[in-house]
Design a protein around this motif. Structure first.
Motif, short mmCIF file in Angstrom:
data_model
loop_
_atom_site.label_atom_id
_atom_site.label_comp_id
_atom_site.label_asym_id
_atom_site.label_seq_id
_atom_site.Cartn_x
_atom_site.Cartn_y
_atom_site.Cartn_z
N LYS A 32 -115.32 -6.20 13.19
CA LYS A 32 -114.41 -5.34 13.33
C LYS A 32 -114.22 -4.29 14.28
O LYS A 32 -113.39 -4.00 14.96
CB LYS A 32 -114.08 -4.52 11.91
CG LYS A 32 -112.77 -3.99 11.79
CD LYS A 32 -111.68 -4.66 11.37
CE LYS A 32 -110.44 -3.97 10.77
NZ LYS A 32 -109.56 -5.00 10.85
N LYS A 33 -115.55 -3.93 14.75
CA LYS A 33 -115.78 -2.83 15.86
C LYS A 33 -115.82 -3.53 17.01
O LYS A 33 -115.32 -2.74 18.06
CB LYS A 33 -117.17 -2.41 15.56
CG LYS A 33 -117.64 -1.66 14.31
CD LYS A 33 -119.09 -1.10 14.26
CE LYS A 33 -119.39 -0.54 12.85
NZ LYS A 33 -120.85 -0.19 12.70
N ARG A 34 -116.13 -4.63 17.24
CA ARG A 34 -116.07 -5.34 18.69
C ARG A 34 -114.87 -6.11 18.82
O ARG A 34 -114.37 -6.59 20.12
CB ARG A 34 -117.27 -6.20 18.88
CG ARG A 34 -118.33 -5.21 19.13
CD ARG A 34 -119.82 -6.00 19.31
NE ARG A 34 -120.59 -5.76 18.05
CZ ARG A 34 -121.25 -6.40 17.60
NH1 ARG A 34 -121.37 -7.76 17.88
NH2 ARG A 34 -122.10 -6.36 16.69
N TYR A 38 -107.50 -11.00 14.54
CA TYR A 38 -107.54 -12.62 14.56
C TYR A 38 -109.19 -12.96 14.47
O TYR A 38 -109.08 -14.16 13.99
CB TYR A 38 -106.59 -13.18 15.79
CG TYR A 38 -107.37 -13.21 16.97
CD1 TYR A 38 -108.12 -14.17 17.35
CD2 TYR A 38 -107.32 -12.01 17.93
CE1 TYR A 38 -108.93 -14.20 18.52
CE2 TYR A 38 -107.94 -11.91 19.29
CZ TYR A 38 -108.82 -13.06 19.50
OH TYR A 38 -109.38 -13.17 20.74
N VAL A 39 -110.04 -12.51 15.04
CA VAL A 39 -111.28 -13.04 14.95
C VAL A 39 -111.73 -12.61 13.36
O VAL A 39 -112.29 -13.81 12.80
CB VAL A 39 -112.27 -12.02 15.67
CG1 VAL A 39 -113.78 -12.41 15.46
CG2 VAL A 39 -111.84 -12.22 17.29
N ILE A 40 -111.43 -11.85 12.63
CA ILE A 40 -111.40 -11.76 11.24
C ILE A 40 -111.23 -13.01 10.38
O ILE A 40 -111.65 -13.52 9.56
CB ILE A 40 -111.21 -10.39 10.67
CG1 ILE A 40 -111.72 -9.28 11.40
CG2 ILE A 40 -111.56 -10.32 9.14
CD1 ILE A 40 -113.30 -9.19 11.19
#
Length: 95
Positions: A32-34, A38-40
């Motif tokens: 979430k930080k980077r 959509y990556v999650i």
């Protein structure tokens, strides 16, 4: 050990959805930080697919693999829905 999730319970739709929710909620802060949201979602699908391959009994035929992928998509979408329900329920509505 009777009150915890067993391998048989994890082999069900609800069992994998619960396990996916728990794993993703505890590890998503890493991404979430980077990364963007959509990556999650992709990460959640990968976790669901891995859990499905491990805990749902299957033969290594093309038909079973396609069914596992489709089931993983459904479980992943269920996990998103569960998260949205909890997020909306506990959202701070003060202005």
């Amino acid at each position: 050990m009777e009150n915890y999730l067993s391998a048989q319970q994890l082999g069900t739709f609800a069992g994998i959805a619960i396990a996916t929710n728990v794993i993703v909620q505890f590890t998503k802060s890493i991404f979430k930080k980077r990364c963007k949201d959509y990556v999650i979602r992709i990460y959640t699908f990968v976790i669901t697919l891995i859990l499905s391959f491990i805990f749902i009994p299957h033969n290594n035929t093309l038909k079973d693999i396609v069914l596992l992928i489709i089931n993983s998509i459904l479980i992943c979408m269920t996990s998103f829905g569960n998260y949205e329900i909890f997020k909306d329920t506990y959202r701070n509505t003060k202005k």
